[in-house]
Scaffold this motif. Structure first.
Motif, short mmCIF file in Angstrom:
data_model
loop_
_atom_site.label_atom_id
_atom_site.label_comp_id
_atom_site.label_asym_id
_atom_site.label_seq_id
_atom_site.Cartn_x
_atom_site.Cartn_y
_atom_site.Cartn_z
N LYS A 401 0.82 -1.21 0.00
CA LYS A 401 0.00 0.00 0.00
C LYS A 401 0.86 1.26 0.00
O LYS A 401 0.58 2.21 -0.72
N SER A 404 2.22 1.92 -3.40
CA SER A 404 1.27 1.75 -4.49
C SER A 404 1.24 3.00 -5.36
O SER A 404 1.49 4.12 -4.90
N SER A 405 0.89 2.83 -6.62
CA SER A 405 0.74 3.98 -7.52
C SER A 405 -0.62 4.65 -7.34
O SER A 405 -0.84 5.76 -7.83
N ASP A 406 -1.52 3.99 -6.64
CA ASP A 406 -2.86 4.52 -6.37
C ASP A 406 -2.81 5.35 -5.09
O ASP A 406 -2.52 4.82 -4.01
N TRP A 407 -3.10 6.64 -5.18
CA TRP A 407 -2.96 7.51 -4.01
C TRP A 407 -3.91 7.11 -2.87
O TRP A 407 -3.57 7.29 -1.69
N LEU A 408 -5.06 6.53 -3.20
CA LEU A 408 -5.99 6.09 -2.16
C LEU A 408 -5.40 4.95 -1.35
O LEU A 408 -5.56 4.88 -0.12
N GLN A 409 -4.70 4.05 -2.03
CA GLN A 409 -4.03 2.95 -1.32
C GLN A 409 -2.89 3.47 -0.46
O GLN A 409 -2.71 3.05 0.68
N ARG A 410 -2.10 4.40 -1.02
CA ARG A 410 -0.99 4.98 -0.25
C ARG A 410 -1.51 5.68 1.01
O ARG A 410 -0.97 5.51 2.10
#
Length: 606
Positions: A401, A404-410
């Motif tokens: 997480k 991750s490239s997904d800011w929501l996951q980060r």
């Protein structure tokens, strides 16, 4: 209409409410004035509810008339009138208590056997609200018998009713008697649990939600009854925590929070960590509805706060804002349970009285207790309970997480990292030499929600970054963290790394400002005298914020300045620092009236 006329009308209305027969007039309009519009009669019903306590001081004949009229209105042909009467029944039954209005309880319970489904559901709806609002008052003896001795078996049988609403009401009513150790329920405890297992796969999400709620309450009150079936219960609650219906998922998630909070149950929970923790981690990702109400990308620093944004404040303590609600970067409204994640519940039994605009609704939606906050709170407690064992389970998914490239996951990974700080600090410490620079760098993220949660997480690890171990530790972690949440203004004493916690103090997003200022206050507490060499640039940053902040964040800024004074002590008496700090404070003082409530936090700075 001029002010004098309005005042005269108000006075006459107030005088009318003092008439002994006032509530009787309202009850008559509700029940008997059928020539009037339903809307008029319904308003009378709501006024009757709002003045329900007057029945305690009314003459006996007035009280008797009101009780009879409300029960008559409950059988009206109009659904609007029935709904208004139902609310009146719930309130009056609570004020009078069932022992003083047994005919009402008898009518409601009798209506459960009606062949008219609408009448059944209306009666059960009123009973559910009564059981929820005052279960102890319902658990009484009337005329030598206990109504619940009859009602509980009736509720159990109705969990198999063809109507989903009736099944939902039945499970809900039963569950509300668990926390009060109601013996009328506990003599049927095995049948109750069997009903819950039977309803667990119900097609209706409302029924499943109440099943989860009942299991949570049983876990807290009678855990020994669930332990023999815990493998099956755990699997069901894990499945429900991932339910597409967030209301179901939230109730299921409460199960893990309750489980973790009970130290006596740790031996039963420990084997489940490998399954539970990753599910909680996934629940911490913002949902689409969250993002809709948060409006997290707005550069709103120049937008004045709405009055409802400015929460009541208890002076004298230092909570540093986000310590109470990290998962969304704001304060949560008052609720019965108070914790680090806003896990207080709002008692909202007056939904029908809601009269707010869209902004009010958006504000409420963005701060209410939800699945994300519950999961974060549960993870926090699990970390305290199991420490390194929890980190070992989450190390791989957390790493995925965070990078991750997904800011929501980060963002959710950073929240989880902060949530585990207290309980897992010893296990996480070997990784902090990598994680702290990662967090400092993440303060550059274009998403305000990522920047704000990163500020909070850095604040959670402030005790580690402020350790006076060596010059190398200070230069590598403490100074960059301090600079990260604070942007240094016109000072050559900081290096070019100064673009990060003081920079967040001066962010163009109010949520990030709040998070940065709160995190910096936490850093100040832990750093203490270590801040003294950096006082000038720190003060210039905070002073700059006086011109930038709106009302709500100004209160947090006052807290940060006061905490700084406590941290560095006499060092702040240096004339150079007094010359920096006092002009904006005196300017603020000069703009406030003598009775302005903001004088108190401003005085606390001194």
């Amino acid at each position: 209409m001029n002010t004098a006329v309005q005042r005269s009308i108000t006075q006459k209305l107030n005088q009318f409410t003092r008439a002994p027969e006032y509530i009787a007039y309202l009850a008559y309009i509700l029940s008997s004035m059928t020539q009037e519009e339903d809307r008029i009669r319904t308003i009378a019903g709501y006024l009757l509810k709002n003045n329900s306590r007057l029945i305690l001081s009314s003459p006996p004949e007035v009280a008797q008339f009101v009780k009879a009229a409300v029960l008559e209105a409950f059988n009206d042909t109009s659904i609007m009138i029935r709904n208004a009467a139902s609310q009146d029944i719930v309130v009056f039954l609570g004020v009078l208590e069932p022992g003083n209005w047994p005919e009402c309880l008898q009518l409601l319970v009798g209506a459960l056997d009606s062949t008219d489904l609408d009448k059944q559901e209306a009666a059960f709806n009123a009973l559910e609200k009564a059981c929820e609002d005052y279960p102890r008052k319902m658990d009484v003896e009337i005329g030598g018998t206990r109504p619940l001795d009859y009602m509980i078996p009736k509720f159990l049988s109705l969990t198999e009713h063809p109507s989903a609403k009736m099944r939902s009401h039945a499970v809900a009513c039963l569950s509300y008697f668990v926390p009060i150790n109601c013996q009328s329920l506990f003599v049927h405890i095995d049948s109750f649990i069997a009903c819950l297992f039977k309803c667990a796969s119900d097609d209706d999400p409302s029924v499943r939600r109440h099943v989860c709620q009942a299991l949570v309450l049983l876990l807290a009150a009678r855990p020994e009854k669930l332990m023999p079936e815990m493998p099956n219960v755990a699997e069901y609650m894990l499945y429900s925590t991932k339910d597409k219906n967030e209301n179901v998922a939230l109730e299921a998630c409460e199960f893990w929070l309750t489980f973790a909070e009970d130290a006596d149950l740790a031996a039963y929970l420990h084997p489940l960590l490998g399954k539970v923790a990753p599910v909680l981690l996934d629940c911490m990702v913002y949902g689409e509805d969250d993002l809709l109400w948060l409006e997290g990308d707005a550069e709103d620093a120049a937008v004045p706060d709405k009055e409802q944004d400015i929460k009541p404040r208890h002076y004298g303590g230092k909570t540093h804002g986000l310590e109470r609600d990290p998962s969304e970067g704001g304060d949560a409204p008052p609720k019965p349970r108070i914790g680090a994640y806003g896990e207080e519940q709002i008692d909202s039994d007056d939904d029908d009285d809601y009269d707010g605009d869209d902004d009010d609704f958006a504000d409420e939606m963005s701060t209410e207790w939800n699945l994300r906050k519950c999961a974060a709170a549960a993870l926090d407690v699990l970390a305290v309970r199991f420490g390194a064992d929890l980190l070992n389970v989450l190390l791989a998914p957390l790493k995925d997480k965070l990078w991750s490239s997904d800011w929501l996951q980060r963002e959710s990974g950073i929240l989880a990292l902060g949530a585990m700080a207290e309980g897992c600090i010893e296990a996480i410490e070997p990784h902090l030499s990598t994680l702290v620079p990662y967090l400092i760098n993440t303060l550059n993220d274009p998403k305000p929600l990522v920047r704000s949660i990163t500020c909070w997480t850095l604040g959670r690890y402030a005790s580690w970054t402020t350790q006076d171990i060596s010059e190398e530790h200070k230069n590598q972690y403490f100074i960059p963290t301090m600079e990260g949440v604070s942007k240094v203004v016109n000072s050559a004493s900081f290096t070019l790394k100064c673009s990060r916690l003081l920079r967040m103090v001066l962010d163009n997003n109010k949520r990030v400002q709040e998070a940065g200022c709160s995190a910096f206050a936490t850093l100040e507490e832990d750093a203490g005298p270590l801040l003294t060499p950096y006082l000038e640039p720190v003060l210039r940053n905070l002073v700059f914020a006086f011109d930038l902040y709106q009302h709500k964040n100004m209160l947090i800024l006052y807290d940060a300045v006061g905490t700084l004074a406590d941290a560095v002590g006499r060092a702040l008496q240096d004339p150079r620092f007094v010359d920096i700090l006092m002009p904006p404070l005196t300017a603020k003082w000069g703009k406030l009236k003598d009775d302005d409530e903001n004088l108190i936090p401003l005085l606390e700075v001194g």
